[in-house]
Design a protein around this motif. Structure first.
Motif: not given
Length: 86
Positions: A1-28
């Motif tokens: 299975m290709n790791p750059l499929r649209w469904d993989v990218l979508l789920v990866g982005f959903v899982l990355a939202v908390p990481v991005l939020a913590l980065g914007l907040r200054g925790d990371f």
């Protein structure tokens, strides 16, 4: 299975939202945030692979192939009995 499929990218982005939020907040720091993003893509790939494996329909049972009926084997004794009966 290709790791750059649209469904993989979508789920990866959903899982990355908390990481991005913590980065914007200054925790990371930016380096920590960027180093965690590939793990989000990998986790998205694993989730999609697991869901696709669970939801895949079962393979149909193979149909038995028909064989011709077996012919009775005539032995020498059977022929003698048939000729004696006649």
């Amino acid at each position: 299975m290709n790791p750059l499929r649209w469904d993989v990218l979508l789920v990866g982005f959903v899982l990355a939202v908390p990481v991005l939020a913590l980065g914007l907040r200054g925790d990371f720091t930016t380096e920590e945030m960027v180093s965690k993003l590939p793990w989000c893509l990998l986790a998205g790939w694993a989730v999609v692979a697991l869901v696709r494996a669970v939801l895949a329909p079962p393979k149909p049972a193979p149909t038995p192939k028909r064989r011709p009926a077996a012919r009775p084997v005539v032995t020498r004794d059977d022929e003698d009995e048939e000729s004696a009966a006649a």
